[in-house]
Design a protein around this motif. Structure first.
Motif, PDB file in Angstrom:
ATOM      1  N   GLU A  65      -9.462   3.303   2.145  1.00 19.36           N
ATOM      2  CA  GLU A  65      -9.105   4.308   2.781  1.00 19.36           C
ATOM      3  C   GLU A  65      -8.165   3.710   4.596  1.00 19.36           C
ATOM      4  O   GLU A  65      -8.617   2.684   5.148  1.00 19.36           O
ATOM      5  CB  GLU A  65     -10.437   5.132   3.323  1.00 19.36           C
ATOM      6  CG  GLU A  65     -10.868   5.895   4.029  1.00 19.36           C
ATOM      7  CD  GLU A  65     -11.641   6.720   3.952  1.00 19.36           C
ATOM      8  OE1 GLU A  65     -12.672   6.787   5.130  1.00 19.36           O
ATOM      9  OE2 GLU A  65     -12.598   7.159   2.680  1.00 19.36           O
ATOM     10  N   ARG A  80       1.275  14.369  -7.832  1.00 21.78           N
ATOM     11  CA  ARG A  80       0.420  13.293  -7.826  1.00 21.78           C
ATOM     12  C   ARG A  80      -0.327  13.698  -9.016  1.00 21.78           C
ATOM     13  O   ARG A  80      -1.401  12.823  -8.372  1.00 21.78           O
ATOM     14  CB  ARG A  80       0.469  13.770  -6.485  1.00 21.78           C
ATOM     15  CG  ARG A  80       1.841  13.608  -5.288  1.00 21.78           C
ATOM     16  CD  ARG A  80       0.890  13.563  -4.068  1.00 21.78           C
ATOM     17  NE  ARG A  80       0.090  15.277  -3.809  1.00 21.78           N
ATOM     18  CZ  ARG A  80       0.620  16.346  -3.506  1.00 21.78           C
ATOM     19  NH1 ARG A  80       1.632  16.435  -3.375  1.00 21.78           N
ATOM     20  NH2 ARG A  80       0.036  17.115  -3.250  1.00 21.78           N
ATOM     21  N   GLU A  84       3.642   8.760  -2.796  1.00 20.50           N
ATOM     22  CA  GLU A  84       4.879   7.756  -2.745  1.00 20.50           C
ATOM     23  C   GLU A  84       4.853   6.951  -4.002  1.00 20.50           C
ATOM     24  O   GLU A  84       5.482   6.607  -4.838  1.00 20.50           O
ATOM     25  CB  GLU A  84       4.953   6.689  -1.663  1.00 20.50           C
ATOM     26  CG  GLU A  84       4.989   7.112  -0.158  1.00 20.50           C
ATOM     27  CD  GLU A  84       4.623   6.006   1.076  1.00 20.50           C
ATOM     28  OE1 GLU A  84       5.312   6.238   1.654  1.00 20.50           O
ATOM     29  OE2 GLU A  84       4.231   5.513   0.576  1.00 20.50           O
ATOM     30  N   ARG A 103      -7.904   8.997   5.509  1.00 19.37           N
ATOM     31  CA  ARG A 103      -7.211   9.452   3.755  1.00 19.37           C
ATOM     32  C   ARG A 103      -7.134   8.138   2.980  1.00 19.37           C
ATOM     33  O   ARG A 103      -7.275   6.699   3.124  1.00 19.37           O
ATOM     34  CB  ARG A 103      -5.443   9.342   4.200  1.00 19.37           C
ATOM     35  CG  ARG A 103      -5.209  10.375   4.976  1.00 19.37           C
ATOM     36  CD  ARG A 103      -4.432  10.967   5.533  1.00 19.37           C
ATOM     37  NE  ARG A 103      -3.406  11.692   4.080  1.00 19.37           N
ATOM     38  CZ  ARG A 103      -1.897  11.652   4.462  1.00 19.37           C
ATOM     39  NH1 ARG A 103      -1.477  11.220   5.069  1.00 19.37           N
ATOM     40  NH2 ARG A 103      -1.063  11.808   2.738  1.00 19.37           N
ATOM     41  N   ASP A 104      -7.160   8.195   1.830  1.00 17.60           N
ATOM     42  CA  ASP A 104      -6.861   7.439   0.588  1.00 17.60           C
ATOM     43  C   ASP A 104      -5.417   6.658  -0.310  1.00 17.60           C
ATOM     44  O   ASP A 104      -4.319   7.957   0.220  1.00 17.60           O
ATOM     45  CB  ASP A 104      -7.854   7.575  -1.004  1.00 17.60           C
ATOM     46  CG  ASP A 104      -9.066   8.046  -0.565  1.00 17.60           C
ATOM     47  OD1 ASP A 104      -9.584   7.064   0.047  1.00 17.60           O
ATOM     48  OD2 ASP A 104      -9.815   8.764  -1.178  1.00 17.60           O
ATOM     49  N   HIS A 105      -5.425   5.639  -0.210  1.00 19.72           N
ATOM     50  CA  HIS A 105      -3.610   4.876  -0.519  1.00 19.72           C
ATOM     51  C   HIS A 105      -4.067   4.508  -1.600  1.00 19.72           C
ATOM     52  O   HIS A 105      -5.330   3.667  -2.177  1.00 19.72           O
ATOM     53  CB  HIS A 105      -3.216   4.450   0.754  1.00 19.72           C
ATOM     54  CG  HIS A 105      -3.241   5.112   1.984  1.00 19.72           C
ATOM     55  ND1 HIS A 105      -3.725   6.012   2.534  1.00 19.72           N
ATOM     56  CD2 HIS A 105      -1.686   5.632   1.751  1.00 19.72           C
ATOM     57  CE1 HIS A 105      -3.724   7.194   3.622  1.00 19.72           C
ATOM     58  NE2 HIS A 105      -1.809   6.648   3.207  1.00 19.72           N
ATOM     59  N   ILE A 157       0.714  -0.882   0.318  1.00 15.23           N
ATOM     60  CA  ILE A 157       0.142   0.165   0.312  1.00 15.23           C
ATOM     61  C   ILE A 157       0.949   1.104  -0.330  1.00 15.23           C
ATOM     62  O   ILE A 157       2.075   1.208   0.469  1.00 15.23           O
ATOM     63  CB  ILE A 157      -1.442  -0.051   1.104  1.00 15.23           C
ATOM     64  CG1 ILE A 157      -1.981  -1.589   0.967  1.00 15.23           C
ATOM     65  CG2 ILE A 157      -1.671   1.257   1.266  1.00 15.23           C
ATOM     66  CD1 ILE A 157      -2.681  -1.596   2.639  1.00 15.23           C
ATOM     67  N   ALA A 158       0.591   2.183  -1.029  1.00 11.09           N
ATOM     68  CA  ALA A 158       1.077   3.505  -0.896  1.00 11.09           C
ATOM     69  C   ALA A 158       0.948   4.883  -1.320  1.00 11.09           C
ATOM     70  O   ALA A 158       0.010   4.600  -1.093  1.00 11.09           O
ATOM     71  CB  ALA A 158       1.773   3.432  -1.607  1.00 11.09           C
ATOM     72  N   THR A 159       0.957   6.011  -0.347  1.00  8.40           N
ATOM     73  CA  THR A 159       0.503   7.201  -0.170  1.00  8.40           C
ATOM     74  C   THR A 159       0.674   7.387  -1.951  1.00  8.40           C
ATOM     75  O   THR A 159       1.002   6.907  -2.706  1.00  8.40           O
ATOM     76  CB  THR A 159       0.778   8.309   0.261  1.00  8.40           C
ATOM     77  OG1 THR A 159       2.442   8.234  -0.090  1.00  8.40           O
ATOM     78  CG2 THR A 159       0.805   7.852   1.741  1.00  8.40           C
ATOM     79  N   PHE A 160      -0.359   8.607  -2.444  1.00  9.09           N
ATOM     80  CA  PHE A 160      -0.299   8.763  -3.631  1.00  9.09           C
ATOM     81  C   PHE A 160       0.911   9.665  -4.373  1.00  9.09           C
ATOM     82  O   PHE A 160       1.332   9.900  -5.022  1.00  9.09           O
ATOM     83  CB  PHE A 160      -1.814   9.860  -4.180  1.00  9.09           C
ATOM     84  CG  PHE A 160      -3.239   9.875  -4.709  1.00  9.09           C
ATOM     85  CD1 PHE A 160      -3.701   9.926  -5.389  1.00  9.09           C
ATOM     86  CD2 PHE A 160      -3.692   8.424  -3.631  1.00  9.09           C
ATOM     87  CE1 PHE A 160      -4.715   8.778  -6.174  1.00  9.09           C
ATOM     88  CE2 PHE A 160      -4.826   8.389  -3.360  1.00  9.09           C
ATOM     89  CZ  PHE A 160      -5.520   8.145  -5.323  1.00  9.09           C
TER      90      PHE A 160
END
Length: 71
Positions: A36, A18, A8, A40-42, A3-6
């Motif tokens: 989520e 992004r 990352e 926050r969305d990942h 899983i990564a943030t936008f």
């Protein structure tokens, strides 16, 4: 399952910002890859039963070379 943030994910995919990923999210093209966490969305980089995010993005985006769309 990675899983990564936008931020990352954009760095892993080689984007300068992004904004491309956020645009795809807005258009509903990333629904199968969104999760989520703490409000926050990942992005799932390899969801079960789906192609890797990198492969999926290559199938839905046209790459630019020198700011000229290629075919």
């Amino acid at each position: 399952m990675a899983i990564a943030t936008f931020t990352e994910a954009s760095k892993l995919m080689g984007y300068r910002s992004r904004s491309t990923l956020y645009s795809l999210k807005k258009n509903g093209l990333l629904d199968d890859y969104l999760v989520e966490i703490n409000g926050r969305d990942h992005l799932l980089l390899k969801p079960g039963g789906k192609p890797r995010l990198r492969d999926y993005l290559a199938s839905v985006l046209q790459w630019r070379q020198g700011n000229v769309m290629t075919r």
